[in-house]
Motif scaffolding. Structure first.
Motif, mmCIF file in Angstrom:
data_model
loop_
_atom_site.group_PDB
_atom_site.id
_atom_site.type_symbol
_atom_site.label_atom_id
_atom_site.label_comp_id
_atom_site.label_asym_id
_atom_site.label_seq_id
_atom_site.Cartn_x
_atom_site.Cartn_y
_atom_site.Cartn_z
ATOM 1 N N PRO A 26 0.755 -1.284 0.003
ATOM 2 C CA PRO A 26 0.013 0.041 -0.061
ATOM 3 C C PRO A 26 0.795 1.118 -0.049
ATOM 4 O O PRO A 26 0.405 2.394 -0.616
ATOM 5 C CB PRO A 26 -0.846 -0.015 1.289
ATOM 6 C CG PRO A 26 -0.898 -1.540 1.772
ATOM 7 C CD PRO A 26 0.597 -2.238 1.063
ATOM 8 N N VAL A 27 1.942 1.132 0.530
ATOM 9 C CA VAL A 27 2.916 2.394 0.709
ATOM 10 C C VAL A 27 3.325 2.795 -0.450
ATOM 11 O O VAL A 27 3.643 3.964 -0.814
ATOM 12 C CB VAL A 27 4.186 2.187 1.442
ATOM 13 C CG1 VAL A 27 4.975 3.224 1.849
ATOM 14 C CG2 VAL A 27 3.583 1.683 3.132
ATOM 15 N N ASN A 28 3.667 1.894 -1.385
ATOM 16 C CA ASN A 28 4.330 2.077 -2.662
ATOM 17 C C ASN A 28 2.945 2.777 -3.621
ATOM 18 O O ASN A 28 3.311 3.587 -4.660
ATOM 19 C CB ASN A 28 4.837 0.591 -3.448
ATOM 20 C CG ASN A 28 6.035 0.409 -2.467
ATOM 21 O OD1 ASN A 28 5.808 -0.339 -1.649
ATOM 22 N ND2 ASN A 28 7.204 0.621 -3.002
ATOM 23 N N LEU A 29 1.843 2.163 -3.463
ATOM 24 C CA LEU A 29 0.906 2.665 -4.303
ATOM 25 C C LEU A 29 0.508 3.939 -3.765
ATOM 26 O O LEU A 29 0.095 4.837 -4.847
ATOM 27 C CB LEU A 29 -0.356 1.699 -4.023
ATOM 28 C CG LEU A 29 -0.332 0.374 -4.657
ATOM 29 C CD1 LEU A 29 -1.551 -0.421 -4.079
ATOM 30 C CD2 LEU A 29 -0.262 0.161 -6.055
ATOM 31 N N ALA A 30 0.668 4.427 -2.346
ATOM 32 C CA ALA A 30 0.469 5.694 -1.997
ATOM 33 C C ALA A 30 1.731 6.655 -2.273
ATOM 34 O O ALA A 30 1.440 7.860 -1.765
ATOM 35 C CB ALA A 30 0.110 5.479 -0.698
ATOM 36 N N ASP A 31 2.892 6.038 -2.702
ATOM 37 C CA ASP A 31 3.924 7.155 -3.005
ATOM 38 C C ASP A 31 4.559 7.639 -1.796
ATOM 39 O O ASP A 31 5.249 8.789 -1.750
ATOM 40 C CB ASP A 31 3.723 8.197 -3.877
ATOM 41 C CG ASP A 31 3.105 8.004 -5.139
ATOM 42 O OD1 ASP A 31 3.272 6.904 -5.725
ATOM 43 O OD2 ASP A 31 2.319 8.747 -5.742
ATOM 44 N N LEU A 32 4.223 7.093 -0.583
ATOM 45 C CA LEU A 32 4.724 7.570 0.821
ATOM 46 C C LEU A 32 5.949 6.887 1.162
ATOM 47 O O LEU A 32 6.485 5.909 0.837
ATOM 48 C CB LEU A 32 3.553 7.182 1.795
ATOM 49 C CG LEU A 32 2.343 7.811 1.410
ATOM 50 C CD1 LEU A 32 1.162 7.618 2.499
ATOM 51 C CD2 LEU A 32 2.521 9.544 1.373
ATOM 52 N N PRO A 33 6.713 7.655 2.236
ATOM 53 C CA PRO A 33 7.797 7.150 2.963
ATOM 54 C C PRO A 33 7.549 6.225 3.981
ATOM 55 O O PRO A 33 6.568 6.296 4.585
ATOM 56 C CB PRO A 33 8.676 8.270 3.410
ATOM 57 C CG PRO A 33 7.580 9.296 3.572
ATOM 58 C CD PRO A 33 6.380 9.198 2.822
ATOM 59 N N ALA A 34 8.179 4.878 4.131
ATOM 60 C CA ALA A 34 8.172 4.295 5.256
ATOM 61 C C ALA A 34 9.552 3.605 5.729
ATOM 62 O O ALA A 34 10.350 3.478 4.869
ATOM 63 C CB ALA A 34 7.315 2.965 4.611
ATOM 64 N N ILE A 35 9.540 3.067 7.002
ATOM 65 C CA ILE A 35 10.733 2.610 7.444
ATOM 66 C C ILE A 35 10.423 1.097 8.211
ATOM 67 O O ILE A 35 9.387 1.185 8.649
ATOM 68 C CB ILE A 35 11.529 3.545 8.535
ATOM 69 C CG1 ILE A 35 12.686 3.034 8.944
ATOM 70 C CG2 ILE A 35 10.626 3.808 9.907
ATOM 71 C CD1 ILE A 35 13.544 3.986 9.789
ATOM 72 N N SER A 36 11.406 0.273 8.150
ATOM 73 C CA SER A 36 11.176 -0.878 8.820
ATOM 74 C C SER A 36 12.353 -1.029 9.826
ATOM 75 O O SER A 36 13.480 -0.953 9.469
ATOM 76 C CB SER A 36 11.150 -2.190 7.843
ATOM 77 O OG SER A 36 10.947 -3.442 8.853
#
Lengths: 423, 92
Positions: free
Chosen positions: A380-390
């Motif tokens: 979902p994060v790639n679809l929404a163009d957003l940043p994320a960290i694991s």
């Protein structure tokens, strides 16, 4: 091959003297072009391909003084979640014996986990940095779309992918992101938000007053041990002054199918370039142009790549375009809207990075759909163009668990701050 | 079971469009897997129509000659070249 199958090519590329990464070694995923050093994408198709130019991120690494120690193993063309689709053999998980390292940037994550490199670059189209970071117990960042140049990254699905850093700590990953972020005239989708960044300074562990939304859709249904580790991390953050509350993101129920329609469609178009004429494997075949192409591509591509190229061709073909591709774009817009609304009300969103602990080796190869479904929390994060960290958040039965924080577009600081409270 | 009309002929047709040669074994396996996967894609029917006017502008620049690869560099990875050109198979 190196220990654990981490590197496809173990060649040293020296940096230019001084710079913020002067004493650091970096593993670079083998779909990122390195001038004069072969770049295979984990595929037989590019087994002997030697790029005549550097990717922008590689130039920036060299300018920062980093030493590149090798080209890291990966799922073929980034297509996989276990690094088992590589034509050069699988990667072992240094943090969990007998388990996969995740994918597709499995070699990059394993290099950092095994201490073969201080830092690594991966690429994340649907979770390919965060998934192996979670499975190998290290930190991985998927930047906002447009923060990091894709020039020299061999394309799989352009509208979704970003190059991102992996490191043992959040601060280390942030320092590497500072080096690679920023506008690039060679990639018209880049923006200038990251040009004078200081993400490393945001890794101060200060979560006092941070408001965290937890999308129940991304927690319910995850493995019990993973859920336990996740809530324990949330309690840890609460003890340090953060607050959390549950939020609903109904659109994410359709994210996996939207992702696979869009990603395979873009792949079918992008991978059309591999015809054996200008570069790459060329079949020793008799016949006309089309027959020789078809034989070249049969020999050069592995099974998962063929599967995705065919699925994408199907989704874009006459009569099915509206049914699959157009609907998937609607779903993408819905996911984006859902996330933007949730992030307008809260600082970050948190979930388990992967709903399951690392798979046993060989477990998921026979059932592609089951493997695709494991990407539910990352795509979902790639679809929404957003940043994320694991970031690592403990273990279940001795297997690493990762927690994912998602932030607003170009607000890398907030997810780095949140993550740095845990690792 | 899936009501998606995937049969071996359709898989062969798509493989032909994609210029990927496939064995009979591949066709059988892909037919089975595509039935499952496309069945799953059917759930996209439940997605509402969404307003999706992206808030984007074109990025323009003057068209100027810049440095690029030399002809030699561009040809370095090709299996077959002739007189500075790529050489491909016969078109028909």
């Amino acid at each position: 091959m190196s220990d654990h199958g981490i590197f496809i090519s173990e060649e040293t590329i020296e940096g230019d003297g001084d710079g913020p990464l002067a004493d650091k070694t970096v593993a670079v995923k083998d779909n990122i072009s390195t001038e004069g050093v072969r770049t295979t994408c984990g595929s037989e198709m590019l087994a002997d391909y030697v790029p005549p130019y550097d990717a922008t991120v590689v130039e920036r690494l060299k300018d920062a003084g980093a030493t590149i120690v090798g080209k890291a193993n990966m799922d073929e063309f980034g297509m996989g979640s276990t690094t088992e689709t590589s034509a050069f053999g699988p990667v072992e998980n240094p943090a969990a014996e007998g388990r996969v390292p995740g994918g597709s940037s499995g070699g990059s994550a394993a290099a950092v986990a095994a201490g073969e490199a201080d830092l690594a670059l991966g690429s994340d189209t649907g979770g390919s940095v965060r998934n192996p970071a979670a499975f190998c117990g290290v930190v991985g960042i998927k930047p906002t779309y447009g923060l990091v140049s894709r020039y020299g990254l061999v394309a799989y699905a352009n509208s979704l992918e970003q190059i991102g850093p992996l490191a043992p700590t959040v601060e280390g990953a942030a320092e590497l992101l500072d080096v690679i972020a920023g506008e690039d005239p060679q990639d018209a989708t880049t923006r200038d938000e990251g040009t004078d960044s200081d993400y490393a300074a945001a890794a101060d562990g200060d979560v006092d007053g941070l408001d965290i939304g937890v999308p129940t859709n991304l927690v319910d249904g995850a493995d019990e041990g993973v859920v336990e580790a996740f809530w324990s991390a949330m309690d840890d953050l609460e003890d340090r002054g953060a607050t959390y509350h549950e939020v609903e993101l109904p659109s994410v129920e359709h994210a996996v199918e939207a992702y696979y329609v869009i990603a395979t469609s873009e792949a079918s178009s992008n991978l059309a370039r591999f015809d054996g004429i200008r570069y790459g494997h060329r079949a020793d075949a008799e016949g006309n142009w089309n027959e020789e192409f078809a034989q070249t591509r049969k020999e050069g591509f592995g099974e998962e790549v063929k599967r995705r190229v065919l699925l994408g061709t199907y989704a874009l073909s006459a009569g099915y375009h509206d049914k699959y591709y157009k609907k998937a774009q609607d779903a993408r817009a819905w996911v984006k809207q859902d996330f933007d609304e949730a992030l307008a009300e809260t600082d970050v969103l948190a979930s388990p990075t992967m709903p399951v602990p690392p798979f046993e080796r060989g477990e998921s190869l026979d059932d592609p759909l089951q493997m695709y479904l494991a990407d539910a929390n990352t795509v979902p994060v790639n679809l929404a163009d957003l940043p994320a960290i694991s970031v690592p958040a403990g273990e279940t039965d001795g297997l690493p668990v990762g927690v994912q924080f998602v932030g607003s577009a170009f607000d890398e600081e907030t997810i780095i701050r949140a993550g740095s409270a845990l690792a | 079971m899936s009501d998606t009309p995937v049969d071996p002929d359709e898989v062969r047709h798509v493989a032909d469009l994609a210029r990927v040669d496939v064995d009979d074994d591949d066709v059988d396996r892909f037919t089975e897997q595509f039935a499952d996967i496309l069945d799953y894609f059917e759930t996209l029917d439940e997605v509402p129509e969404v307003e999706r006017d992206a808030d984007l502008v074109n990025v323009m620049r003057p068209d100027e000659v810049r440095e690029s690869l030399s002809q030699e560099e561009a040809l370095a990875n090709a299996e077959e070249t002739e007189d500075g050109y790529f050489k491909g198979p016969n078109v028909s």
